[in-house]
Design an enzyme around this catalytic site. Sequence first.
Site, PDB file in Angstrom:
ATOM      1  N   ASP B  52       0.766  -1.308   0.026  1.00 57.91           N
ATOM      2  CA  ASP B  52      -0.059  -0.036  -0.168  1.00 57.91           C
ATOM      3  C   ASP B  52       0.989   1.232  -0.095  1.00 57.91           C
ATOM      4  O   ASP B  52       2.080   1.149   0.373  1.00 57.91           O
ATOM      5  CB  ASP B  52      -0.820   0.215   1.430  1.00 57.91           C
ATOM      6  CG  ASP B  52      -2.229  -0.899   1.340  1.00 57.91           C
ATOM      7  OD1 ASP B  52      -2.435  -0.983  -0.095  1.00 57.91           O
ATOM      8  OD2 ASP B  52      -2.721  -1.100   2.133  1.00 57.91           O
ATOM      9  N   TYR B 110       7.142  -9.724   7.500  1.00 58.73           N
ATOM     10  CA  TYR B 110       6.903  -8.276   7.643  1.00 58.73           C
ATOM     11  C   TYR B 110       7.169  -7.900   9.082  1.00 58.73           C
ATOM     12  O   TYR B 110       7.404  -8.653  10.178  1.00 58.73           O
ATOM     13  CB  TYR B 110       5.293  -7.894   7.792  1.00 58.73           C
ATOM     14  CG  TYR B 110       4.697  -8.085   6.128  1.00 58.73           C
ATOM     15  CD1 TYR B 110       4.541  -6.979   5.575  1.00 58.73           C
ATOM     16  CD2 TYR B 110       4.222  -9.291   5.917  1.00 58.73           C
ATOM     17  CE1 TYR B 110       4.059  -6.772   4.356  1.00 58.73           C
ATOM     18  CE2 TYR B 110       3.256  -9.285   4.472  1.00 58.73           C
ATOM     19  CZ  TYR B 110       3.513  -8.283   3.878  1.00 58.73           C
ATOM     20  OH  TYR B 110       2.977  -8.345   2.494  1.00 58.73           O
TER      21      TYR B 110
END
Lengths: 245, 245
Positions: B52, B110
């Site tokens: 994003d 992540y």
Amino acid sequence: MKRVMLTVAYDGTNYHGWQLQDGQVTIESELNSALSRITGEDIKVSGASRTDAGVHAKGNLCVFDSEARMPGEKFSYALNTCLNEDIRVVDSVEVADDFHPRFTKTEKTYCYRIYNSKFANPLYRLYSHHSYIPLNIDLMNKGAEFLIGEHDFKSFSSVHASVKTTVRQITGAEIKRSGELIEINIKGYGFLYNMVRIISGSLMEVGSGKYPPERIGEILAARDRAAAGPTAPAKGLTLENIRIL
Amino acid sequence: MKRVMLTVAYDGTNYHGWQLQDGQVTIESELNSALSRITGEDIKVSGASRTDAGVHAKGNLCVFDSEARMPGEKFSYALNTCLNEDIRVVDSVEVADDFHPRFTKTEKTYCYRIYNSKFANPLYRLYSHHSYIPLNIDLMNKGAEFLIGEHDFKSFSSVHASVKTTVRQITGAEIKRSGELIEINIKGYGFLYNMVRIISGSLMEVGSGKYPPERIGEILAARDRAAAGPTAPAKGLTLENIRIL
């Protein structure tokens, strides 16, 4: 009248260093205008360490005098609403009227960061120097041992520096690696102009194998800037903290 | 014709995410134009993970096909001379003509970073979320244990996501603190849209004491986005790496 001491953290990327300079945006000019806005007084801060353009800080110190009624510890909150996000006042406290962190015995800790990999890392690009030459930190640590203690650091100071004495005391010099990131941590009671950057540039020559570790001792003995390695780029350097002794 | 896979690191601050979007500067648009400049071909990369806007990466992957004579491993060097400093191709390698990292089993790691202190730190402001509420990482680690294994993560996915199944497998979830910096490390074989950011937002509610750790298990069982905590801000998230299994 009260004297307040600020602990200031900043990303030096967008500033022409700490010190006031005509027509340039500096950390000092930003703090002065934020303080004047808050208090309505014409305030000029006086700093502990004049970091160069591009150098960062997690804890530089400065003091100022004010007639404002605001308690010392509230200045940090008020200032952070006026300042850009790349400058934060992380602490504010009232001190004695004659206290000044530049004229008090302090221990300063600097960290010089190197991203040591084939290509630079975008996430570290603003806060570290990129070196694609593999650096051996065991050799760098051997070289750094020569710096500990009281020495004439004339070789590790920029030639245009005018100071009474170039003797300084280094209390710690240690190099650590975490993955591709190398940190050169140096602390001491005082530093000459560009001293940490010239030490870092010289230790990188040791890490790459260009200088043997003993060369650091020889550079000290030479008392000549020309004997040392290059001045490492400003963006790798962070003034981590200033401890009042 | 050869297929080349790139490992791409980027600071997401100045980009509208990975994916091509009309009139927006994205990581994909920057890579496509750099590749087209180098090869003279009209090249479109195909990525493994569409991060994003504002999300960072140390190792996203993508592939492209080219008729260029340049060996695969030379593309990283050539691309880095064309790209802005906030995007680096840290590796390039030739792969099989039908290989695609999105259609291969991979493990993605992540890291969600939180700067947990009264005031933000200018040096971490671009790559972490600032929380002035003290967070207890022992509680967060207890909460994170409920995520390990194969579960329906529907509660941890944005409502507009359209996928065949919301079952995913998380292989690791661990929270570490180093001074004021907290890292939420999460790895798994696949993630839903906004999944790591909703998990991080929920774990922060555990860390602050708003949710008990067991609430994470209850959120999973609810299969309802409304049961989970807020979506943590994009800038705290970094796609650390994608391991091809």
